[in-house]
Design a protein around this motif. Structure first.
Motif, PDB file in Angstrom:
ATOM      1  N   THR A 109       0.823  -1.217   0.000  1.00  0.00           N
ATOM      2  CA  THR A 109       0.000   0.000   0.000  1.00  0.00           C
ATOM      3  C   THR A 109       0.852   1.259   0.000  1.00  0.00           C
ATOM      4  N   GLY A 110       2.161   1.102  -0.050  1.00  0.00           N
ATOM      5  CA  GLY A 110       3.048   2.265   0.048  1.00  0.00           C
ATOM      6  C   GLY A 110       3.219   2.980  -1.277  1.00  0.00           C
TER       7      GLY A 110
ATOM      8  N   LEU B 137       5.887   3.313  -3.216  1.00  0.00           N
ATOM      9  CA  LEU B 137       6.476   2.441  -4.232  1.00  0.00           C
ATOM     10  C   LEU B 137       5.736   1.105  -4.298  1.00  0.00           C
TER      11      LEU B 137
ATOM     12  N   LYS C 120      -6.314   2.430   2.979  1.00  0.00           N
ATOM     13  CA  LYS C 120      -5.468   1.254   2.706  1.00  0.00           C
ATOM     14  C   LYS C 120      -6.322   0.047   2.372  1.00  0.00           C
TER      15      LYS C 120
ATOM     16  N   LEU D 124       3.750  -8.660  10.740  1.00  0.00           N
ATOM     17  CA  LEU D 124       5.184  -8.767  11.002  1.00  0.00           C
ATOM     18  C   LEU D 124       5.442  -9.147  12.459  1.00  0.00           C
TER      19      LEU D 124
ATOM     20  N   SER E 193       7.991   7.720   7.428  1.00  0.00           N
ATOM     21  CA  SER E 193       8.092   6.644   8.417  1.00  0.00           C
ATOM     22  C   SER E 193       9.316   5.812   8.050  1.00  0.00           C
TER      23      SER E 193
ATOM     24  N   GLN F 151      10.900   2.115   8.853  1.00  0.00           N
ATOM     25  CA  GLN F 151      10.680   0.824   9.514  1.00  0.00           C
ATOM     26  C   GLN F 151      11.590  -0.261   8.942  1.00  0.00           C
ATOM     27  N   ILE F 152      12.726   0.150   8.418  1.00  0.00           N
ATOM     28  CA  ILE F 152      13.598  -0.786   7.683  1.00  0.00           C
ATOM     29  C   ILE F 152      13.947  -2.034   8.511  1.00  0.00           C
TER      30      ILE F 152
ATOM     31  N   LEU G  36      12.325  -3.588  10.716  1.00  0.00           N
ATOM     32  CA  LEU G  36      11.228  -4.559  10.892  1.00  0.00           C
ATOM     33  C   LEU G  36      11.363  -5.723   9.909  1.00  0.00           C
TER      34      LEU G  36
ATOM     35  N   SER H 293      13.551  -3.882   1.039  1.00  0.00           N
ATOM     36  CA  SER H 293      13.217  -2.483   0.789  1.00  0.00           C
ATOM     37  C   SER H 293      14.504  -1.670   0.713  1.00  0.00           C
TER      38      SER H 293
ATOM     39  N   GLY I 100      17.068   2.833  -3.391  1.00  0.00           N
ATOM     40  CA  GLY I 100      17.625   4.190  -3.320  1.00  0.00           C
ATOM     41  C   GLY I 100      19.110   4.151  -3.608  1.00  0.00           C
TER      42      GLY I 100
ATOM     43  N   LYS J 183      19.783  -0.549   6.306  1.00  0.00           N
ATOM     44  CA  LYS J 183      19.641  -1.396   5.113  1.00  0.00           C
ATOM     45  C   LYS J 183      20.780  -2.422   5.053  1.00  0.00           C
TER      46      LYS J 183
ATOM     47  N   ASN K 281      18.281   4.879  -7.357  1.00  0.00           N
ATOM     48  CA  ASN K 281      18.668   6.288  -7.427  1.00  0.00           C
ATOM     49  C   ASN K 281      17.530   7.207  -6.967  1.00  0.00           C
TER      50      ASN K 281
ATOM     51  N   PHE L 203      13.951   8.883  -6.677  1.00  0.00           N
ATOM     52  CA  PHE L 203      12.552   8.835  -7.085  1.00  0.00           C
ATOM     53  C   PHE L 203      12.256  10.167  -7.777  1.00  0.00           C
TER      54      PHE L 203
ATOM     55  N   PHE M  68      12.595  14.356  -6.498  1.00  0.00           N
ATOM     56  CA  PHE M  68      13.716  15.154  -6.981  1.00  0.00           C
ATOM     57  C   PHE M  68      13.353  16.040  -8.173  1.00  0.00           C
TER      58      PHE M  68
HETATM   59  P1  NDP Z   1       5.987   4.214   2.436  1.00  0.00           P
HETATM   60  O1  NDP Z   1       6.288   5.241   3.470  1.00  0.00           O
HETATM   61  O2  NDP Z   1       5.010   4.590   1.384  1.00  0.00           O
HETATM   62  O3  NDP Z   1       5.517   2.901   3.232  1.00  0.00           O
HETATM   63  C1  NDP Z   1       5.490   1.636   2.618  1.00  0.00           C
HETATM   64  C2  NDP Z   1       4.825   0.612   3.492  1.00  0.00           C
HETATM   65  O4  NDP Z   1       5.482   0.497   4.761  1.00  0.00           O
HETATM   66  C3  NDP Z   1       3.368   0.876   3.865  1.00  0.00           C
HETATM   67  O5  NDP Z   1       2.533   0.471   2.835  1.00  0.00           O
HETATM   68  C4  NDP Z   1       3.205   0.081   5.139  1.00  0.00           C
HETATM   69  O6  NDP Z   1       2.559  -1.153   4.930  1.00  0.00           O
HETATM   70  C5  NDP Z   1       4.610  -0.227   5.583  1.00  0.00           C
HETATM   71  N1  NDP Z   1       4.730   0.130   6.995  1.00  0.00           N
HETATM   72  C6  NDP Z   1       4.783   1.360   7.551  1.00  0.00           C
HETATM   73  N2  NDP Z   1       4.872   1.282   8.884  1.00  0.00           N
HETATM   74  C7  NDP Z   1       4.864  -0.040   9.183  1.00  0.00           C
HETATM   75  C8  NDP Z   1       4.940  -0.777  10.379  1.00  0.00           C
HETATM   76  N3  NDP Z   1       5.024  -0.172  11.571  1.00  0.00           N
HETATM   77  N4  NDP Z   1       4.929  -2.100  10.301  1.00  0.00           N
HETATM   78  C9  NDP Z   1       4.872  -2.723   9.116  1.00  0.00           C
HETATM   79  N5  NDP Z   1       4.769  -2.086   7.943  1.00  0.00           N
HETATM   80  C10 NDP Z   1       4.774  -0.767   7.979  1.00  0.00           C
HETATM   81  O7  NDP Z   1       7.357   3.724   1.757  1.00  0.00           O
HETATM   82  P2  NDP Z   1       8.100   4.298   0.469  1.00  0.00           P
HETATM   83  O8  NDP Z   1       7.451   3.756  -0.751  1.00  0.00           O
HETATM   84  O9  NDP Z   1       8.261   5.765   0.624  1.00  0.00           O
HETATM   85  O10 NDP Z   1       9.554   3.638   0.628  1.00  0.00           O
HETATM   86  C11 NDP Z   1       9.876   2.352   0.152  1.00  0.00           C
HETATM   87  C12 NDP Z   1      11.388   2.226  -0.026  1.00  0.00           C
HETATM   88  O11 NDP Z   1      11.843   3.177  -1.005  1.00  0.00           O
HETATM   89  C13 NDP Z   1      12.211   2.494   1.235  1.00  0.00           C
HETATM   90  O12 NDP Z   1      13.277   1.560   1.309  1.00  0.00           O
HETATM   91  C14 NDP Z   1      12.769   3.886   1.040  1.00  0.00           C
HETATM   92  O13 NDP Z   1      13.995   4.092   1.701  1.00  0.00           O
HETATM   93  C15 NDP Z   1      12.918   3.954  -0.485  1.00  0.00           C
HETATM   94  N6  NDP Z   1      12.790   5.325  -1.002  1.00  0.00           N
HETATM   95  C16 NDP Z   1      13.695   5.791  -1.895  1.00  0.00           C
HETATM   96  C17 NDP Z   1      13.580   7.082  -2.411  1.00  0.00           C
HETATM   97  C18 NDP Z   1      14.542   7.558  -3.438  1.00  0.00           C
HETATM   98  O14 NDP Z   1      14.482   8.740  -3.847  1.00  0.00           O
HETATM   99  N7  NDP Z   1      15.407   6.718  -3.920  1.00  0.00           N
HETATM  100  C19 NDP Z   1      12.511   7.986  -1.999  1.00  0.00           C
HETATM  101  C20 NDP Z   1      11.560   7.370  -1.099  1.00  0.00           C
HETATM  102  C21 NDP Z   1      11.715   6.096  -0.622  1.00  0.00           C
HETATM  103  P3  NDP Z   1       1.058  -1.440   5.417  1.00  0.00           P
HETATM  104  O15 NDP Z   1       0.156  -0.953   4.372  1.00  0.00           O
HETATM  105  O16 NDP Z   1       0.989  -2.882   5.582  1.00  0.00           O
HETATM  106  O17 NDP Z   1       0.873  -0.658   6.681  1.00  0.00           O
END
Ligand code: NDP
Length: 313
Positions: free
Chosen positions: A13-14, A16, A45, A64, A91, A93-94, A96, A116, A119, A139, A159, A161, A165
């Motif tokens: 649901t995030g 990405l 969600k 989880l 948020s 949560q890496i 986890l 996850s 980047g 990570k 790289n 998103f 950027f």
């Molecule tokens: P989001 O913030 O959109 O969150 C993704 C998912 O994390 C949610 O759908 C949720 O799942 C889950 N989540 C959040 N909190 C919890 C929790 N407490 N327990 C379990 N699951 C949880 O993520 P992004 O899409 O922004 O990021 C994804 C990856 O991309 C990351 O590794 C990030 O570092 C990377 N990234 C890279 C960028 C770049 O420019 N290269 C920019 C942004 C992100 P649920 O629906 O089940 O709750």
């Protein structure tokens, strides 16, 4: 033709994650999406998960925090992709994912795990600055757990998103481009690499059944999208038919301002520092033991920076 792997997406649901679900279905994979019990009555969600189901995905319930529930869903698939959150202003949560790694280890059937990442390659960031280095350090902790457990993996280094950027003309704190002005980070000449988030998902799914990407890092470097901040600004100026008023922020000023911000802001700013002042994304050659996505999959017509930016007109 070889059977396509069944895929489980965690964090579907995030930002990405939802694109990974879409790409997995589009590429013909039987796709499972984890419905975490903890999301409760989060109507947005739940509605998103239901829309995945309408598009052909299977929703599977688990948590989880419930090891056996995770083992059970992991056993349904061949490939697990995790897109759990990892941006401090949203948020983070890496770690986890260590629970997911434990479940994959116990299940014993997974042919590929994509954690996850998506980047900057954390393995290249051992000298990263505080406090932003926590993203890379966490990570790397997950990578160690994966490798110690002997789980086959692919690490996607996606790289920048594009939404963050390009939307902000590479300025932290902005996600919509101004038609009046821009602040260049330093001389604005360091190259970075911008990737449409849907393309990140497409390339990521392409890797999962590909023996060339087994136990490797795959960098996504669309050749036309390796550009400096100045070049991004020029593309925007061409699109709007107008020159922006330019100012510049020196490295010293940037770092001084950063120190005054709260922790979550500082994490993001450190990342911008490494990308825009140091050029950490584009200042190395991809060596042996790694691959580049646009070379592996030339059939993917990726979105260029100019195409992406037309959405802001
Ligand atoms: P989001 O913030 O959109 O969150 C993704 C998912 O994390 C949610 O759908 C949720 O799942 C889950 N989540 C959040 N909190 C919890 C929790 N407490 N327990 C379990 N699951 C949880 O993520 P992004 O899409 O922004 O990021 C994804 C990856 O991309 C990351 O590794 C990030 O570092 C990377 N990234 C890279 C960028 C770049 O420019 N290269 C920019 C942004 C992100 P649920 O629906 O089940 O709750």
């Amino acid at each position: 033709m070889a059977m396509k792997s069944k895929v489980l997406i965690v964090g579907g649901t995030g930002y990405l994650g939802k694109r990974l679900v879409k790409a997995s279905l589009a590429q013909g994979h039987e796709t499972y999406v984890l419905h975490r019990e903890e999301i409760g009555v989060d109507i947005e969600k739940v509605q998103m998960l239901l829309s995945f189901k309408q598009q052909g995905a299977h929703l599977v319930t688990g948590s989880l925090n419930d090891h056996q529930s995770l083992v059970k869903v992991v056993k349904l698939v061949d490939v697990v992709i995790c897109a759990i959150s990892g941006v401090h202003i949203r948020s983070h949560q890496i770690l986890l994912q260590l629970k997911l790694v434990d479940a994959i280890k116990e299940a014993g059937n997974v042919k590929r795990f994509l954690p996850s990442e998506f980047g900057t390659d954390p393995a290249r960031m051992e000298n990263a600055m505080e406090p932003g280095r926590v993203t890379f350090d966490d990570k790397m902790v997950v990578r160690s757990a994966i490798e110690e457990a002997g789980i086959p993996f692919t690490y996607i280094s996606a790289n920048c998103f594009a939404g963050y950027f390009l939307g902000g003309l590479c300025q932290p704190g902005f996600i919509l481009p101004s038609r009046e002005q821009v602040r260049l980070l330093g001389d604005g000449n360091q190259k970075a690499i911008y990737v449409d988030e849907d393309d990140i998902a497409t390339y990521s799914i392409k890797t999962i059944d590909d023996p060339r990407t087994l136990n490797k890092t795959v960098y996504i470097r669309p050749p036309q999208n390796i550009l400096s901040q100045r070049e991004v600004v020029q593309i925007w100026e061409k699109l709007i038919g107008k020159e922006l008023l330019k100012s510049s922020i020196s490295e010293q000023e940037f770092l001084a301002i950063m120190k005054e911000q709260d922790y979550t802001e500082q994490v993001g700013l450190t990342h911008y520092y490494h990308v825009c002042y140091e050029g950490c994304l584009a200042n190395f050659e991809i060596g042996d033991g790694a691959e580049e996505a646009s070379k592996l999959y030339p059939e993917v017509k990726y979105t260029t920076v100019e195409e992406y930016m037309t959405r802001y007109l």
